[in-house]
Structure formats: C-alpha cells, structure tokens
Design a protein around this motif. Structure first.
Motif, mmCIF file in Angstrom:
data_model
loop_
_atom_site.group_PDB
_atom_site.id
_atom_site.type_symbol
_atom_site.label_atom_id
_atom_site.label_comp_id
_atom_site.label_asym_id
_atom_site.label_seq_id
_atom_site.Cartn_x
_atom_site.Cartn_y
_atom_site.Cartn_z
ATOM 1 N N THR A 8 0.844 -1.122 0.076
ATOM 2 C CA THR A 8 -0.169 -0.065 -0.067
ATOM 3 C C THR A 8 0.684 1.401 0.128
ATOM 4 N N ALA A 9 1.794 1.358 0.743
ATOM 5 C CA ALA A 9 2.767 2.441 0.790
ATOM 6 C C ALA A 9 3.462 2.585 -0.409
ATOM 7 N N LYS A 10 3.860 1.540 -0.959
ATOM 8 C CA LYS A 10 4.680 1.767 -2.190
ATOM 9 C C LYS A 10 3.760 2.434 -3.227
ATOM 10 N N ASP A 11 2.539 1.892 -3.510
ATOM 11 C CA ASP A 11 1.734 2.378 -4.436
ATOM 12 C C ASP A 11 1.108 3.834 -4.096
ATOM 13 N N LEU A 12 1.130 4.135 -2.898
ATOM 14 C CA LEU A 12 0.665 5.698 -2.553
ATOM 15 C C LEU A 12 1.778 6.450 -2.782
ATOM 16 N N ARG A 13 3.050 6.003 -2.514
ATOM 17 C CA ARG A 13 4.385 6.792 -2.722
ATOM 18 C C ARG A 13 4.525 7.053 -4.227
ATOM 19 N N VAL A 14 4.164 6.070 -5.001
ATOM 20 C CA VAL A 14 4.218 6.520 -6.516
ATOM 21 C C VAL A 14 3.425 7.712 -7.038
ATOM 22 N N GLU A 15 1.970 7.600 -6.347
ATOM 23 C CA GLU A 15 1.027 8.309 -6.662
ATOM 24 C C GLU A 15 1.388 9.729 -6.269
ATOM 25 N N ALA A 16 1.920 9.815 -4.996
ATOM 26 C CA ALA A 16 2.103 11.182 -4.497
ATOM 27 C C ALA A 16 3.382 11.893 -5.123
ATOM 28 N N ARG A 17 4.321 10.853 -5.489
ATOM 29 C CA ARG A 17 5.417 11.559 -6.407
ATOM 30 C C ARG A 17 4.989 11.952 -7.816
ATOM 31 N N SER A 18 3.966 11.327 -8.565
ATOM 32 C CA SER A 18 3.691 11.536 -9.780
ATOM 33 C C SER A 18 2.574 12.873 -10.136
ATOM 34 N N ARG A 19 1.775 12.739 -8.869
ATOM 35 C CA ARG A 19 0.708 13.672 -8.514
ATOM 36 C C ARG A 19 -0.154 13.438 -9.695
ATOM 37 N N VAL A 20 -0.427 12.494 -10.340
ATOM 38 C CA VAL A 20 -1.547 12.060 -11.187
ATOM 39 C C VAL A 20 -2.955 12.297 -10.734
ATOM 40 N N LEU A 21 -3.036 11.948 -9.514
ATOM 41 C CA LEU A 21 -4.339 11.822 -8.837
ATOM 42 C C LEU A 21 -4.941 13.347 -8.593
ATOM 43 N N VAL A 22 -4.053 14.313 -8.258
ATOM 44 C CA VAL A 22 -4.325 15.517 -7.779
ATOM 45 C C VAL A 22 -4.380 16.507 -9.007
ATOM 46 N N ASN A 23 -3.469 16.114 -10.072
ATOM 47 C CA ASN A 23 -3.312 17.118 -11.187
ATOM 48 C C ASN A 23 -4.222 16.593 -12.372
ATOM 49 N N GLN A 24 -4.518 15.421 -12.532
ATOM 50 C CA GLN A 24 -5.340 14.718 -13.559
ATOM 51 C C GLN A 24 -6.703 14.154 -13.282
ATOM 52 N N VAL A 25 -6.697 13.057 -12.310
ATOM 53 C CA VAL A 25 -7.909 12.540 -12.033
ATOM 54 C C VAL A 25 -9.073 13.308 -11.277
ATOM 55 N N ALA A 26 -8.278 14.131 -10.291
ATOM 56 C CA ALA A 26 -9.327 14.952 -9.273
ATOM 57 C C ALA A 26 -9.869 16.118 -10.212
ATOM 58 N N PRO A 27 -9.210 16.771 -11.224
ATOM 59 C CA PRO A 27 -10.064 17.843 -12.083
ATOM 60 C C PRO A 27 -10.931 17.028 -13.199
ATOM 61 N N PHE A 28 -10.420 15.792 -13.362
ATOM 62 C CA PHE A 28 -11.410 15.188 -14.489
ATOM 63 C C PHE A 28 -12.796 14.707 -13.708
ATOM 64 N N ALA A 29 -12.744 14.355 -12.495
ATOM 65 C CA ALA A 29 -13.906 13.992 -11.783
ATOM 66 C C ALA A 29 -14.821 15.289 -11.557
ATOM 67 N N LEU A 30 -14.133 16.406 -11.262
ATOM 68 C CA LEU A 30 -14.921 17.732 -11.390
ATOM 69 C C LEU A 30 -15.562 18.045 -12.529
ATOM 70 N N ILE A 31 -14.817 17.872 -13.808
ATOM 71 C CA ILE A 31 -15.294 18.209 -14.924
ATOM 72 C C ILE A 31 -16.564 17.309 -15.391
ATOM 73 N N ILE A 32 -16.550 15.980 -14.860
ATOM 74 C CA ILE A 32 -17.543 15.191 -15.183
ATOM 75 C C ILE A 32 -18.811 15.557 -14.525
#
Length: 221
Positions: A8-32
């Motif tokens: 779990t920590a590995k996957d979350l660390r990868v996401e935290a470093r890439s910031r795809v969730l914050v910069n891409q997925v979250a805006p996509f959710a709001l756009i929907i």
C-alpha cells in the motif's frame, strides 16, 4: 499485515510523487460533474433528483483510471516481476493494492461530495448512511477493480478491455449505491439501509474471492 502495508505504501508513494491523482484525476472528476450539469440544463430540481446516480457514475469513471494506473506502472516498468519474485504473499499484494485504490477512491469521493453540494445544491439528510454506503461501495469497487485489473494488465488491449470487463461487474454497486444515496440525500423514498446490505455483501465476496484468486491471476498475467 506488514507486507500489506508495504505494498500500500509503495503504491501511494508512487502516486504522491507523480501527482496524477491531484493534477489529472481529481480535475477530471469535477469536470464530469460540470458536464452532467450542462447536460441537464443546470436545472436545480433536476440535478437534485439525479445527484446520486451522477455521483456514482463519476466515481466509477475515475475508479477505472485509478485501477488502470495501479497496474500500468507495474507492467510498464516490469516491476511486477519483482513483486512475483519477492516472496510476498499474493493475498497481501491483493489487499495492499486494493487498499491503495480504496484510499484514492475515498479521497475522490470526498472531493465529489463537495462538488455535488456546491454544484448541485445537494443536502445530506442521513450522514451515517451516506458515509457507510460510500465506504462499502468504494471497498467493493477497489476489490473488484484490483481483481479485474490484474486480469487485464497482461493484455495488449488492457486500456480498452478493462472497462468492458469491469463495468458490468460493478453494475450492482452502481444501483445499490445510488439507491442508498437517494435515501441519504432525501431525493427518493427508498430504504437505503437495505441497499447498503447489498453493497456490504458485494464487498465481502470480492475481498474474499480476490484474496484467494489473485495469486493465480498474477502468475498468468
């Protein structure tokens, strides 16, 4: 448990470093949500009555992105070979990856909750039912997504085959979560706690089935 938290920590660390969730997925959710509002002519009464369904369609769409990303990184970088050879219990790998996806989904559900309150003028009349239903549905989506994610990950057409495989499986979650939210938001006269039982049963079945079958699917992928 230690292996579960390491994955779990590995996957979350990868996401935290890439910031795809914050910069891409979250805006996509709001756009929907915004596009749904435009599609329904931004009528407040209509938006309130369809808030539950729109919310969960948005959750399932962003869940697909989270599941695809969770396995794309493993296979693109051949990190999956390291997981196979690490000696980590496959059940712990399944639980760890499902937990990482669950935590991301809960963060996105929190964001979408704020979105429907602001954009759709939704009011939560039963907070307990709202929170428990959101947690149970996210657990089921994360468990089923992890199971079908590893099934599709080894295929060349994994980006297109995953929605085809996963969305029909998640149909009961979409229906039950929408009904439970209808009750929690007061937009329909249904027994949301009864529908919550279906969400819990779905989550329990896929968590148990995933823990048992993930190892075989991982070896074949």
């Amino acid at each position: 448990m230690r292996e579960l938290w390491l994955v779990t920590a590995k996957d979350l660390r990868v996401e935290a470093r890439s910031r795809v969730l914050v910069n891409q997925v979250a805006p996509f959710a709001l756009i929907i949500l915004v596009l749904f509002g435009f599609a329904l002519s931004a009528d407040t009464v209509t938006l309130r009555s369809f808030t539950s369904g729109l919310y969960w369609v948005a959750v399932l769409l962003v869940a697909l992105l989270a599941v695809q990303r969770a396995f794309a990184l493993e296979y693109d970088d051949r990190a999956i070979e390291g997981l196979r050879l690490s000696g980590v219990d496959p059940a712990a790998i399944f639980a760890g990856k499902a937990l990482a996806i669950l935590l991301q989904l809960l963060a996105l559900e929190l964001l979408l909750t704020g979105g429907v309150i602001v954009l759709f003028d939704a009011e939560i009349e039963d907070p307990a039912l709202f929170v428990v239903a959101a947690l149970a549905a996210a657990t089921g989506v994360a468990a089923a997504g992890t199971l079908y994610g590893v099934l599709a990950a080894g295929l060349r057409v994994r980006e297109t085959i995953l929605p085809v495989l996963l969305l029909p499986v998640l149909a009961p979650v979409l229906i039950a979560a929408t009904r439970a939210f209808d009750d929690a938001l007061g937009s329909a006269a249904v027994d949301g706690w009864a529908w919550l039982g279906l969400l819990v049963a779905f989550a329990v079945v896929y968590v148990m089935f995933g823990a048992l079958a993930f190892g075989a699917l991982l070896e074949d992928s």
